[in-house]
Scaffold this active site. Structure first.
Site, PDB file in Angstrom:
ATOM      1  N   ASP A  81      -3.203   9.590   3.528  1.00 30.59           N
ATOM      2  CA  ASP A  81      -2.750   8.209   3.300  1.00 30.59           C
ATOM      3  C   ASP A  81      -1.647   7.757   4.244  1.00 30.59           C
ATOM      4  O   ASP A  81      -0.923   8.557   4.826  1.00 30.59           O
ATOM      5  CB  ASP A  81      -2.313   8.010   1.840  1.00 30.59           C
ATOM      6  CG  ASP A  81      -1.242   9.007   1.387  1.00 30.59           C
ATOM      7  OD1 ASP A  81      -1.230  10.154   1.869  1.00 30.59           O
ATOM      8  OD2 ASP A  81      -0.397   8.631   0.548  1.00 30.59           O
ATOM      9  N   GLU A 139      -0.665  10.996  -1.166  1.00 28.97           N
ATOM     10  CA  GLU A 139       0.485  11.904  -1.197  1.00 28.97           C
ATOM     11  C   GLU A 139       1.774  11.104  -1.323  1.00 28.97           C
ATOM     12  O   GLU A 139       2.704  11.506  -2.007  1.00 28.97           O
ATOM     13  CB  GLU A 139       0.525  12.782   0.066  1.00 28.97           C
ATOM     14  CG  GLU A 139       1.489  13.960  -0.046  1.00 28.97           C
ATOM     15  CD  GLU A 139       2.960  13.584   0.027  1.00 28.97           C
ATOM     16  OE1 GLU A 139       3.768  14.187  -0.709  1.00 28.97           O
ATOM     17  OE2 GLU A 139       3.318  12.696   0.809  1.00 28.97           O
TER      18      GLU A 139
HETATM   19 NI    NI Z   1       4.343  13.005   4.471  1.00 32.57          NI
END
Ligand code: NI
Length: 392
Positions: A81, A139
């Site tokens: 991401d 994340e």
């Molecule tokens: Ni990172």
């Protein structure tokens, strides 16, 4: 085997830079990594891996089958991401998505994961056991690892390896850290409830603003006086709301903060410790409170045996001068820690600093990387994964 891995990786290097630039220019926010995931799945399928899509919402899991002479299963994790940041690098392959940027190097992590799969698939002879590649979403919001685990990504995994870029380590160097790498990060929401009254008559009211100030001060002082200073705790109240008018005593104050710590025992004790202080201060002045302590992610604790594995792989591949011991952990958070609740693992740092212009921190709109580090990352990861089967 090391020279074979290096040769294959060197041959793939131009393709890996192409892959990284493709991902970099098409960043997607946490939980929306549909195109990135489809692209990742395509690359993995083309190297003959068995690929599963939509694991952990937008994650991808791929397995490289081993010879089954070793029943262990090694996992390698990358995150996909990007961040809600407007890129200002002016690179020719800069983000084409307004307001979205790969400013934390997850484009590099994904490329290193893909490159490792490509190199190991091209070795020819199967490894003794299988390797599972996890390409996780989200994340940055600390959600993706949990989604992947819920969908079974860690089932039967014996050990897990991960990597994160680091802009203060020279490009082409590796950072190794034993023990705590990142902090546990939790959210604190606290409401202090007093009683409203006339600003001129404090004795007839319970001033929630003053009591909130006492709570904040007492918490900060207690950290320095009651906690082991070698086991750090950071408590930041980043947001505070309360009161209605300058001459009205506030009946309610809402405090929002983040709580960081490195040691698991410290982390475990924090909610009760914070509440004991909040409740004593409130009790002293007749206020009530509501506390909501939400666990975020635990601290990443690198496993000593696996850390030694990546350290020795990196030293063999690059020599001592390109492998740095990291003497300090980071108080940032990383949801890689959630995988470590299911299997031991280690995360190494990949240096991406350049020498010909200023370097910027992670999450900066001008963050950029030394792309030659991708090859360093791939060889280090692939060789660690190879050595895993012969290292106990
Ligand atoms: Ni990172």
């Amino acid at each position: 085997m090391l020279s074979r891995i290096k040769d294959i990786a060197a041959k793939l290097a131009p393709r890996l830079i192409e892959i990284r630039r493709h991902i970099h220019s098409r960043p997607e926010l946490s939980g929306q990594e549909y195109k990135t995931a489809a692209y990742v799945a395509g690359v993995l399928s083309s190297c003959g891996l068995h690929v599963q899509e939509l694991v952990g919402k937008t994650g991808v899991v791929a397995e490289l089958a081993g010879a089954s002479t070793d029943s262990r299963l090694l996992a390698i994790r990358a995150d996909m991401d990007a961040l809600p940041i407007q890129e200002q690098t002016h690179l020719e392959f800069a983000s084409q998505q307004p307001g979205i940027m790969h400013a934390c190097g997850h484009d590099v992590h994904t490329t290193v994961g893909l490159g490792t799969a490509m190199v190991l698939a091209e070795l020819g002879d199967p490894l003794p056991g299988s390797i599972r590649f996890l390409f996780q979403p989200a994340e940055e919001t600390a959600q993706g690892a949990g989604w992947m685990i819920r969908d079974g990504a860690m089932n039967n995994v014996s050990a897990i390896l991960g990597v994160h870029v680091f802009p203060t380590i020279p490009g082409g160097s590796i950072g190794i850290r034993y023990g705590a790498l990142t902090a546990a990060a939790d959210d604190l929401e606290l409401t202090i409830i007093g009683e409203s009254g006339h600003g001129a008559r404090p004795h007839e009211a319970i001033d929630a603003i003053w009591i909130a100030a006492q709570v904040i001060t007492t918490l900060q002082q207690a950290i320095s006086r009651t906690h082991n200073p070698l086991r750090p705790v950071v408590l930041t109240i980043g947001q505070i709301q309360g009161g209605r008018a300058p001459n009205v005593i506030a009946d309610q104050v809402r405090l929002l903060g983040t709580v960081r710590s490195l040691h698991p025992e410290t982390s475990a004790a924090l909610p009760e410790w914070i509440e004991s202080i909040v409740s004593s201060v409130c009790k002293m002045y007749g206020a009530k409170y509501v506390m909501d302590y939400r666990r975020g992610v635990p601290s990443v604790q690198n496993d000593p045996v696996l850390t030694q594995l990546t350290e020795s792989a990196a030293i063999e591949a690059w020599g001592n001068s390109r492998v740095q011991m990291l003497y300090e952990p980071s108080l940032g958070a990383e949801d890689f820690s959630l995988y470590l609740e299911h299997a031991p693992g280690t995360m190494f740092r990949l240096g991406v600093a350049v020498t010909d212009r200023p370097n910027y921190p992670l999450h900066h709109p001008q963050f950029h990387v030394d792309e030659s580090a991708i090859l360093t990352g791939v060889v280090t990861m692939a060789y660690s994964a190879y050595k895993y089967w012969f290292h106990r």
